[in-house]
Design an enzyme around this catalytic site. Structure first.
Site, PDB file in Angstrom:
ATOM      1  N   LYS A   1     -55.548 -11.977 -43.310  1.00  0.00           N
ATOM      2  CA  LYS A   1     -54.705 -10.799 -43.095  1.00  0.00           C
ATOM      3  C   LYS A   1     -53.782 -10.670 -44.304  1.00  0.00           C
ATOM      4  CE  LYS A   1     -54.421 -10.010 -38.109  1.00  0.00           C
ATOM      5  NZ  LYS A   1     -55.386 -10.934 -37.516  1.00  0.00           N
TER       6      LYS A   1
ATOM      7  N   GLU B   1     -62.247 -17.908 -31.810  1.00  0.00           N
ATOM      8  CA  GLU B   1     -61.232 -17.526 -32.795  1.00  0.00           C
ATOM      9  C   GLU B   1     -59.845 -18.002 -32.375  1.00  0.00           C
ATOM     10  OE1 GLU B   1     -59.537 -13.610 -35.220  1.00  0.00           O
ATOM     11  OE2 GLU B   1     -61.299 -13.435 -33.926  1.00  0.00           O
TER      12      GLU B   1
ATOM     13  N   ASP C   1     -57.315 -17.802 -37.722  1.00  0.00           N
ATOM     14  CA  ASP C   1     -56.699 -16.497 -37.952  1.00  0.00           C
ATOM     15  C   ASP C   1     -55.195 -16.644 -38.162  1.00  0.00           C
ATOM     16  OD1 ASP C   1     -55.757 -13.894 -37.903  1.00  0.00           O
ATOM     17  OD2 ASP C   1     -56.549 -13.398 -35.948  1.00  0.00           O
TER      18      ASP C   1
ATOM     19  N   ASP D   1     -61.386 -14.362 -28.727  1.00  0.00           N
ATOM     20  CA  ASP D   1     -60.102 -14.458 -29.415  1.00  0.00           C
ATOM     21  C   ASP D   1     -58.962 -14.523 -28.410  1.00  0.00           C
ATOM     22  OD1 ASP D   1     -58.030 -14.429 -31.166  1.00  0.00           O
ATOM     23  OD2 ASP D   1     -58.386 -12.422 -31.967  1.00  0.00           O
TER      24      ASP D   1
ATOM     25  N   LYS E   1     -60.315  -9.807 -26.729  1.00  0.00           N
ATOM     26  CA  LYS E   1     -58.996 -10.382 -26.488  1.00  0.00           C
ATOM     27  C   LYS E   1     -58.978 -11.018 -25.100  1.00  0.00           C
ATOM     28  CE  LYS E   1     -57.670  -8.988 -30.442  1.00  0.00           C
ATOM     29  NZ  LYS E   1     -57.627  -9.975 -31.530  1.00  0.00           N
TER      30      LYS E   1
END
Length: 372
Positions: A264, A217, A240, A192, A164
């Site tokens: 997801k 990402e 994503d 990401d 992250k």
């Protein structure tokens, strides 16, 4: 078989240490909305959606509860085994709000599995061989904190690391370079930023890390900006947050906008639509990561069941919603990591393979229909 009763439960789980993403977004609790669908065949199906505030995805707990309130009365008396019809009805009576539809759809799959004695992965097309490689997500922070968290995940056997990042070019490049100094053979990394970079920032980062073997990402907020970045970098791209429907997966494939797609479950509207997205990716030969925002063993069973139905060569990683230890203790059979190796396999129990422990959910906050 008919739906006779739909009950809604809510669980708020404190997370006092905080979970942070780019642009200063931090949450200190997570909210789960859990649905129980009862039938006249004495079979109960369970579904769940968990949200992170209102500024991660276009989804929040009060919205899920309101969406279910809008949908549930229309589903009483319907056959939960006719899952495509259930999805058609939900889309007919409520436009959008896929996250609110996901727990209902998930509960219907659970009922189907229990009615047939089949685990979810078999219902979704069949169990493909091999374990599921778990992905971990060291949260954004100082270099020292991220190094420590990455090392801790490594000790647990994780080999898929979603780093992250914070949205500041210089700081993010420094974080990645420090972490890559300690990278081990066999590990794979995702950079990401969770939509945290502008287009120009993303391109500056890409230029400075060209020598690093890393997936990029969801670098930017919009699809158009992500596509522009992809066309100007040789790093493989993961999409994503913007993957919000099977229709978006079709667009991504047509535009060659990603090398890997993150599905997801609640973001696309449930297992039914996640299955449709999976099939498109399989047809196009695009690998997938299978995830959801979070949740208890109910969501865990859904993630693992869907992931196990993906051919091994297209199954890149899966997310364990219990990795943050948020919802342990609510369900009866959370699936452990195998031998501490960062690998799991889907349950062979019918349906999702999970049942809430008696009394663990408290009283329902809403009930629709009567007892069958």
């Amino acid at each position: 078989m008919k739906i006779t009763r739909i009950s809604v439960f809510q669980i708020v789980t404190p997370f006092p240490q905080g979970y942070s993403l780019s642009r200063g977004r931090t949450w200190t609790s997570f909210e789960s909305t859990i649905v129980a669908i009862e039938t006249d065949a004495a079979i109960v199906g369970w579904g769940e959606v968990q949200t992170m505030g209102g500024n991660y995805l276009p989804a929040f707990a009060k919205g899920a509860i309101a969406a279910i309130d809008e949908l549930a009365p229309h589903l009483i008396g319907e056959n939960p085994l006719q899952i495509d019809r259930i999805n058609y009805l939900m889309d007919h009576f409520l436009f959008g709000h896929p996250y609110g539809k996901s727990p209902i759809d998930m509960a219907c799959w659970d009922i189907l599995g229990k009615a047939t004695g089949m685990p979810l992965c078999d219902l979704l097309g069949g169990r493909f061989e091999g374990g599921l490689d778990l992905m971990c997500d060291p949260k954004v922070g100082s270099i020292e904190a991220m190094l420590a968290e990455t090392a801790a995940f490594r000790e647990k056997g994780y080999r898929r690391m979603s780093l992250k990042l914070g949205g500041n070019v210089a700081e993010d490049v420094s974080r990645m370079r420090a972490i890559f100094e300690h990278a081990q053979p066999g590990e794979e990394y995702y950079a990401d930023c969770n939509r945290g970079w502008t287009r120009d920032q993303a391109l500056r980062v890409m230029r400075q890390i060209r020598d690093l073997d890393v997936y990029i990402e969801q670098p930017c907020y919009s699809y158009e900006d992500c596509l522009a970045v992809r066309r100007r970098t040789d790093h493989p791209m993961i999409l994503d947050e913007i993957v919000d429907s099977p229709e978006m997966v079709m667009r991504i494939i047509a535009d060659s906008a990603a090398d890997l797609i993150n599905i997801k479950i609640s973001r696309v509207g449930g297992l039914t639509k996640a299955r449709r997205a999976r099939d498109m990716c399989v047809t196009a030969g695009i690998p997938m990561t299978i995830q959801d925002v979070g949740g208890s063993g109910i969501v865990q069973g859904a993630i693992y069941g869907l992931a196990q139905s993906v051919p091994k060569e297209l199954r890149h990683s899966v997310y364990n919603p219990l990795a943050r230890n948020l919802s342990d203790g609510f369900t009866d059979a959370p699936i452990p990591i195998q031998g501490g190796g960062g690998v799991v396999e889907a349950s062979d129990r019918p349906g999702l393979g999970q049942e809430p422990l008696p009394g663990s959910l408290g009283d329902p906050i809403a009930v629709y229909g009567g007892r069958g």
